[in-house]
Design a protein around this motif. Structure first.
Motif, PDB file in Angstrom:
ATOM      1  N   ASP A   1      -4.260  -0.918  -5.554  1.00  0.00           N
ATOM      2  CA  ASP A   1      -4.447  -0.320  -4.354  1.00  0.00           C
ATOM      3  C   ASP A   1      -3.410   0.719  -4.289  1.00  0.00           C
ATOM      4  OD1 ASP A   1      -5.043  -0.659  -1.641  1.00  0.00           O
ATOM      5  OD2 ASP A   1      -3.357  -1.769  -0.939  1.00  0.00           O
ATOM      6  N   GLY A   2      -3.704   1.572  -3.170  1.00  0.00           N
ATOM      7  CA  GLY A   2      -3.104   2.852  -2.880  1.00  0.00           C
ATOM      8  C   GLY A   2      -3.417   4.048  -3.611  1.00  0.00           C
TER       9      GLY A   2
ATOM     10  N   THR B   1      -0.075   7.781  -6.597  1.00  0.00           N
ATOM     11  CA  THR B   1       0.650   6.405  -6.848  1.00  0.00           C
ATOM     12  C   THR B   1      -0.219   5.215  -6.361  1.00  0.00           C
ATOM     13  OG1 THR B   1       2.729   7.679  -6.993  1.00  0.00           O
ATOM     14  CG2 THR B   1       2.988   5.419  -6.845  1.00  0.00           C
ATOM     15  N   GLY B   2      -0.203   4.121  -7.189  1.00  0.00           N
ATOM     16  CA  GLY B   2      -0.872   2.793  -6.535  1.00  0.00           C
ATOM     17  C   GLY B   2       0.189   1.741  -7.166  1.00  0.00           C
TER      18      GLY B   2
ATOM     19  N   SER C   1     -10.756  -1.016  -6.941  1.00  0.00           N
ATOM     20  CA  SER C   1      -9.762  -0.854  -5.833  1.00  0.00           C
ATOM     21  C   SER C   1      -9.936  -1.572  -4.792  1.00  0.00           C
ATOM     22  CB  SER C   1     -10.597   0.385  -5.352  1.00  0.00           C
ATOM     23  OG  SER C   1      -9.896   0.645  -4.101  1.00  0.00           O
TER      24      SER C   1
ATOM     25  N   ARG D   1      -9.302  -1.421  -1.556  1.00  0.00           N
ATOM     26  CA  ARG D   1      -9.932  -0.947  -0.498  1.00  0.00           C
ATOM     27  C   ARG D   1     -11.414  -1.160  -0.721  1.00  0.00           C
ATOM     28  NH1 ARG D   1      -6.026   4.189   0.877  1.00  0.00           N
ATOM     29  NH2 ARG D   1      -4.049   3.045   0.799  1.00  0.00           N
TER      30      ARG D   1
ATOM     31  N   THR E   1       0.800  -1.125   0.075  1.00  0.00           N
ATOM     32  CA  THR E   1       0.055   0.076   0.082  1.00  0.00           C
ATOM     33  C   THR E   1       0.907   1.253   0.006  1.00  0.00           C
ATOM     34  OG1 THR E   1      -1.874  -1.262   1.174  1.00  0.00           O
ATOM     35  CG2 THR E   1      -1.807   1.326   0.966  1.00  0.00           C
ATOM     36  N   LEU E   2       0.745   2.212  -0.876  1.00  0.00           N
ATOM     37  CA  LEU E   2       1.526   3.243  -0.941  1.00  0.00           C
ATOM     38  C   LEU E   2       0.637   4.523  -0.307  1.00  0.00           C
ATOM     39  CD1 LEU E   2       2.739   2.824  -4.671  1.00  0.00           C
ATOM     40  CD2 LEU E   2       3.695   2.112  -2.491  1.00  0.00           C
ATOM     41  N   ASP E   3       1.344   5.399   0.187  1.00  0.00           N
ATOM     42  CA  ASP E   3       0.630   6.606   0.778  1.00  0.00           C
ATOM     43  C   ASP E   3       0.450   7.723  -0.106  1.00  0.00           C
ATOM     44  OD1 ASP E   3       0.625   5.305   3.380  1.00  0.00           O
ATOM     45  OD2 ASP E   3       2.701   5.891   3.858  1.00  0.00           O
TER      46      ASP E   3
END
Length: 217
Positions: free
Chosen positions: A96-97, A8-9, A69, A71, A2-4
């Motif tokens: 994701d992300g 960006t994913g 997604s 999420r 998972t990227l913050d």
């Protein structure tokens, strides 16, 4: 992974249909997407090893690739109390992300290092096939009301994609209309929808969906 950074994913899985699935009294479908281990070439009409059965409502240039997604999938899995593996939503890419349903219409994504660039177009509209596949009460209504539909994309620059590829937003229109807005558009979205419709290079399906929402707004 998972990227913050919300621009960006990461592609968690690349999924294609290798066999059709048939439901009683409903047309056959390529909804049964399965994760693939190898990189897959992506051309104007989507992933080379995938196929579309109902070409009237699925596939084509504006619906070449479907992303969902992780999420949003996780929220559904919790609500339904069941595992929803990669490909369950009929998606080609589980990402994701970064926002998918809340991505801006016309947003461009560079994926991996092989030159692939995709552009978001319209939301996924649930149908009888999806309802039969999900086998959940009032699935079409629930999916539409939640509005976590994922996004269809057109191919701007062909390339290839594989699990683990980084997704970078490399262009984002200023009108601000999101994929979700094309489902849930309200009075507050009217000006943005008007701006979107003023764009000269809109695909027919994007223009259709935006026009419908503006009429209701």
């Amino acid at each position: 992974m998972t990227l913050d950074d919300p621009t960006t994913g990461v592609v968690l899985a690349v999924c294609v249909a290798t066999d059709d699935v048939t439901f009683d009294n409903i047309r056959s479908s390529g909804i049964d997407k399965r994760p693939q281990a190898d990189r897959i070439a992506v051309g104007e009409l989507g992933l080379a090893t995938d196929h579309v059965v109902d070409t009237k409502y699925h596939g084509g240039i504006e619906q070449a690739v479907y992303a969902y997604s992780e999420r949003e999938a996780a929220r559904w899995a919790e609500e339904l109390g069941r595992d929803l593996p990669f490909g369950w939503f009929g998606e080609n890419l589980r990402v994701d992300g970064m926002p998918i349903t809340d991505s801006v219409v016309g947003e461009r994504w560079a994926i991996g290092d092989d030159g692939l660039v995709l552009e978001t177009t319209i939301p996924r509209t649930p149908c009888r096939v999806f309802a039969a596949w999900a086998d959940e009460p009032q699935w079409v209504k629930r999916f539409q009301q939640r509005a976590d539909t994922g996004a269809y994309l057109r191919v701007v620059t062909p390339g290839s994609v594989g699990a683990g590829d980084i997704v970078r937003i490399v262009g984002q229109p200023s009108h601000g209309v999101t994929i979700r807005d094309l489902i849930t558009g309200t009075d507050a979205d009217a000006d943005a929808l008007t701006t979107l419709l003023a764009c000269d290079d809109l695909g027919p399906k994007v223009r259709r969906e935006a026009t419908r929402k503006l009429a209701r707004a």
